[in-house]
Write a protein that holds these residues in place. Structure first.
Motif, PDB file in Angstrom:
ATOM      1  N   GLY A  55       0.782  -1.227   0.000  1.00  0.00           N
ATOM      2  CA  GLY A  55       0.000   0.000   0.000  1.00  0.00           C
ATOM      3  C   GLY A  55       0.813   1.275   0.000  1.00  0.00           C
ATOM      4  O   GLY A  55       0.246   2.373   0.075  1.00  0.00           O
ATOM      5  N   ARG A  72      -5.910  -0.218   0.336  1.00  0.00           N
ATOM      6  CA  ARG A  72      -6.108  -1.635   0.606  1.00  0.00           C
ATOM      7  C   ARG A  72      -6.002  -1.901   2.090  1.00  0.00           C
ATOM      8  O   ARG A  72      -5.332  -1.161   2.830  1.00  0.00           O
ATOM      9  CB  ARG A  72      -5.117  -2.487  -0.175  1.00  0.00           C
ATOM     10  CG  ARG A  72      -3.675  -2.332   0.259  1.00  0.00           C
ATOM     11  CD  ARG A  72      -2.750  -3.054  -0.724  1.00  0.00           C
ATOM     12  NE  ARG A  72      -2.986  -4.496  -0.742  1.00  0.00           N
ATOM     13  CZ  ARG A  72      -2.561  -5.291  -1.725  1.00  0.00           C
ATOM     14  NH1 ARG A  72      -1.912  -4.791  -2.760  1.00  0.00           N
ATOM     15  NH2 ARG A  72      -2.797  -6.592  -1.673  1.00  0.00           N
ATOM     16  N   ASN A  74      -4.998  -5.276   3.972  1.00  0.00           N
ATOM     17  CA  ASN A  74      -4.594  -6.673   3.805  1.00  0.00           C
ATOM     18  C   ASN A  74      -5.179  -7.571   4.893  1.00  0.00           C
ATOM     19  O   ASN A  74      -5.371  -8.772   4.661  1.00  0.00           O
ATOM     20  CB  ASN A  74      -3.078  -6.772   3.785  1.00  0.00           C
ATOM     21  CG  ASN A  74      -2.483  -6.268   2.474  1.00  0.00           C
ATOM     22  OD1 ASN A  74      -3.195  -6.093   1.479  1.00  0.00           O
ATOM     23  ND2 ASN A  74      -1.184  -6.014   2.474  1.00  0.00           N
ATOM     24  N   THR A  78      -9.010  -6.842   1.178  1.00  0.00           N
ATOM     25  CA  THR A  78      -9.878  -5.968   0.381  1.00  0.00           C
ATOM     26  C   THR A  78      -9.087  -4.781  -0.164  1.00  0.00           C
ATOM     27  O   THR A  78      -8.246  -4.215   0.539  1.00  0.00           O
ATOM     28  CB  THR A  78     -11.061  -5.466   1.217  1.00  0.00           C
ATOM     29  OG1 THR A  78     -11.789  -6.588   1.747  1.00  0.00           O
ATOM     30  CG2 THR A  78     -12.015  -4.638   0.371  1.00  0.00           C
ATOM     31  N   VAL A  79      -9.388  -4.433  -1.389  1.00  0.00           N
ATOM     32  CA  VAL A  79      -8.847  -3.218  -1.990  1.00  0.00           C
ATOM     33  C   VAL A  79     -10.031  -2.321  -2.339  1.00  0.00           C
ATOM     34  O   VAL A  79     -11.099  -2.802  -2.699  1.00  0.00           O
ATOM     35  CB  VAL A  79      -7.981  -3.546  -3.224  1.00  0.00           C
ATOM     36  CG1 VAL A  79      -8.780  -4.234  -4.315  1.00  0.00           C
ATOM     37  CG2 VAL A  79      -7.320  -2.299  -3.774  1.00  0.00           C
ATOM     38  N   CYS A  96     -11.513  -5.134 -10.734  1.00  0.00           N
ATOM     39  CA  CYS A  96     -10.237  -5.215 -10.030  1.00  0.00           C
ATOM     40  C   CYS A  96      -9.510  -6.477 -10.492  1.00  0.00           C
ATOM     41  O   CYS A  96     -10.124  -7.411 -11.018  1.00  0.00           O
ATOM     42  CB  CYS A  96     -10.418  -5.208  -8.515  1.00  0.00           C
ATOM     43  SG  CYS A  96     -11.199  -6.663  -7.834  1.00  0.00           S
TER      44      CYS A  96
END
Length: 123
Positions: A55, A72, A74, A78-79, A96
């Motif tokens: 990130g 994001r 981690n 999820t982003v 994505c």
């Protein structure tokens, strides 16, 4: 192997905001850079934004710089893509994908594509 599911799309007026999410399954998510792309009807899929695995570095298309923010989490696999000051030309299906190698700006450098989420901006 990473599997991706996008959500958060919808219909919004010009000038409004949306936040897209991309949930990943698979143990290797945190080791992959991730990207958002979009495809409008009759057009090729184009780069929107990318973020490195930790990130710390982000990349943006000129057309969204200053309006969109990729991030994001981690721990949550999820982003996100925060989209502000939306314009009618932002209307597209947003995807994505996980970076597999090569240029962050090239869709061919990404894989494990999600099914996409529709974003429609009314003027």
């Amino acid at each position: 192997q990473v599997q991706l599911v996008e959500s958060g799309g919808g219909l919004v007026q010009a000038g409004g905001s949306l936040r897209l999410s991309c949930a990943a399954s698979g143990r290797t998510f945190s080791s992959n850079a991730m990207g958002w792309f979009r495809q409008a009807p009759g057009k090729e899929r184009e780069f929107v934004a990318a973020i490195t695995w930790n990130g710390r570095i982000t990349y943006y298309a000129d057309s969204v710089k200053g309006r969109f923010t990729i991030s994001r989490n981690n721990a949550k696999n999820t982003v996100y893509l925060q989209m502000n000051s939306l314009k009618s030309e932002d209307t597209a299906i947003y995807y994505c994908a996980a970076h597999l190698g090569g240029s962050y700006y090239d869709p061919l450098a990404f894989g494990r594509w999600g099914q996409g989420t529709q974003v429609t901006v009314s003027s």
